[in-house]
Design an enzyme around this catalytic site. Sequence first.
Site, short mmCIF file in Angstrom:
data_model
loop_
_atom_site.label_atom_id
_atom_site.label_comp_id
_atom_site.label_asym_id
_atom_site.label_seq_id
_atom_site.Cartn_x
_atom_site.Cartn_y
_atom_site.Cartn_z
N SER A 115 -40.47 22.56 -21.56
CA SER A 115 -41.58 22.73 -22.17
C SER A 115 -42.57 21.32 -21.77
O SER A 115 -43.65 21.36 -21.68
CB SER A 115 -41.49 22.77 -23.93
OG SER A 115 -40.98 21.61 -24.28
N ASN A 116 -41.83 20.07 -21.69
CA ASN A 116 -42.61 19.15 -20.93
C ASN A 116 -42.87 19.31 -19.67
O ASN A 116 -44.13 19.01 -19.30
CB ASN A 116 -41.76 17.97 -21.21
CG ASN A 116 -41.54 17.29 -22.64
OD1 ASN A 116 -42.69 16.56 -23.26
ND2 ASN A 116 -40.70 17.42 -23.25
N MET B 254 -30.68 16.17 -17.98
CA MET B 254 -29.66 15.72 -18.68
C MET B 254 -28.52 15.34 -17.51
O MET B 254 -27.30 15.33 -18.19
CB MET B 254 -29.30 16.78 -19.64
CG MET B 254 -30.41 17.25 -20.51
SD MET B 254 -31.18 16.00 -21.49
CE MET B 254 -29.88 15.88 -23.02
N LEU C 185 -28.19 8.90 -13.67
CA LEU C 185 -28.46 8.69 -12.47
C LEU C 185 -28.07 7.46 -12.03
O LEU C 185 -28.00 6.48 -12.75
CB LEU C 185 -30.05 8.92 -11.86
CG LEU C 185 -30.62 10.18 -12.10
CD1 LEU C 185 -32.29 10.10 -12.05
CD2 LEU C 185 -30.37 11.23 -11.09
N HIS D 223 -37.99 10.43 -23.60
CA HIS D 223 -36.75 10.05 -24.25
C HIS D 223 -37.12 10.47 -25.91
O HIS D 223 -38.31 9.81 -26.19
CB HIS D 223 -36.22 8.58 -24.25
CG HIS D 223 -35.00 8.63 -24.91
ND1 HIS D 223 -33.90 9.41 -24.54
CD2 HIS D 223 -34.70 8.20 -26.08
CE1 HIS D 223 -32.79 8.89 -25.46
NE2 HIS D 223 -33.59 8.37 -26.40
N LEU E 13 -29.36 3.13 -18.94
CA LEU E 13 -29.53 4.39 -19.38
C LEU E 13 -30.78 4.26 -20.32
O LEU E 13 -30.62 3.36 -21.16
CB LEU E 13 -28.52 4.98 -20.11
CG LEU E 13 -28.74 6.29 -20.59
CD1 LEU E 13 -29.10 7.32 -19.59
CD2 LEU E 13 -27.66 6.89 -21.49
N GLN F 263 -45.30 15.84 -29.95
CA GLN F 263 -46.08 14.47 -29.46
C GLN F 263 -45.63 14.31 -27.98
O GLN F 263 -46.54 13.43 -27.19
CB GLN F 263 -45.59 13.32 -30.47
CG GLN F 263 -46.15 13.57 -31.87
CD GLN F 263 -47.75 13.78 -31.94
OE1 GLN F 263 -48.45 12.96 -31.33
NE2 GLN F 263 -48.10 14.68 -32.54
N GLU F 264 -44.43 14.41 -27.78
CA GLU F 264 -43.86 14.55 -26.33
C GLU F 264 -45.07 15.11 -25.48
O GLU F 264 -45.55 14.67 -24.26
CB GLU F 264 -42.55 14.95 -26.03
CG GLU F 264 -41.59 14.38 -26.89
CD GLU F 264 -40.13 14.89 -26.41
OE1 GLU F 264 -39.61 15.23 -25.32
OE2 GLU F 264 -39.17 15.19 -27.46
C1 GAR Z 1 -37.16 16.48 -24.79
O1 GAR Z 1 -37.17 16.71 -26.15
C2 GAR Z 1 -36.74 15.31 -24.20
O2 GAR Z 1 -37.51 14.17 -24.63
C3 GAR Z 1 -35.44 15.34 -24.26
O3 GAR Z 1 -35.06 16.78 -23.84
C4 GAR Z 1 -35.98 17.62 -24.44
C5 GAR Z 1 -36.38 18.71 -23.41
O4 GAR Z 1 -37.39 19.77 -23.79
N1 GAR Z 1 -34.74 14.61 -23.12
C6 GAR Z 1 -33.59 13.82 -23.37
O5 GAR Z 1 -32.98 14.06 -24.28
C7 GAR Z 1 -33.24 12.93 -22.52
N2 GAR Z 1 -31.93 12.33 -22.51
P1 GAR Z 1 -37.85 20.55 -22.66
O6 GAR Z 1 -36.82 21.19 -21.69
O7 GAR Z 1 -38.59 21.58 -23.63
O8 GAR Z 1 -38.91 19.59 -21.97
#
Ligand code: GAR
Length: 196
Positions: A13-14, A90, A93, A109, A144, A173-174
């Site tokens: 979604s991001n 996930m 690296l 994050h 990390l 908010q992301e």
């Molecule tokens: C998001 O909430 C992102 O911040 C988190 O995974 C989700 C992905 O959602 N990222 C982490 O936890 C990184 N360690 P999305 O695939 O719908 O963007």
Amino acid sequence: TKRVAIFISGGGSNMLKLLESMQGDHPARPCVVLSNQPEAGGLERAAARGVPTEVVRHQPFGDDREGFEHAVMGVLVPYAPDIICLAGFMRKLTAGFVDRWQGRMLNIHPSLLPKYKGLHTHRRALAAGDRAHGCTVHEVTAALDDGPILGQARVPVEPGDTEASLAARVLAQEHRLYPMVLERFAQGDRRPILLP
Ligand code: GAR
């Protein structure tokens, strides 16, 4: 125009919000969406928008992180990205990979870093009784969920919140924050954005 590669592992979604933002006079355009998970829902969503997609599975490499990253580089380099955006990617690296992209790789994050690096951030914020929570976009360095902070968005923790309700509030908010940070970053502006 900067070329942006987006790395995902899931629904993306991001990633979709980043793709939607890179139009018109935006200083960047997407060049590829890469997933380590063949079944990541985001792959179809990117392809539907005409963005090239690639899969590099980590599983065949087992503990050989450098082997996996070598394969990623082989797939990535022909797209000539200027910037990598990690968006729900996930896999940790290695320092070697991060160093190659130092100053050109962003991550989002789901916590107000430096709080709650790693996993289960919403659960940990609830368990701690925090009144505020949120998300952070930062430059990726070898440690990390560390590196210079480029933006943060804060949300309240409401009475009765569950992990799911809090995660949804943060995710909204992301979706605002990451496109704002990328647009400025692509222009060379690294001053942190603080929302709301
Ligand atoms: C998001 O909430 C992102 O911040 C988190 O995974 C989700 C992905 O959602 N990222 C982490 O936890 C990184 N360690 P999305 O695939 O719908 O963007």
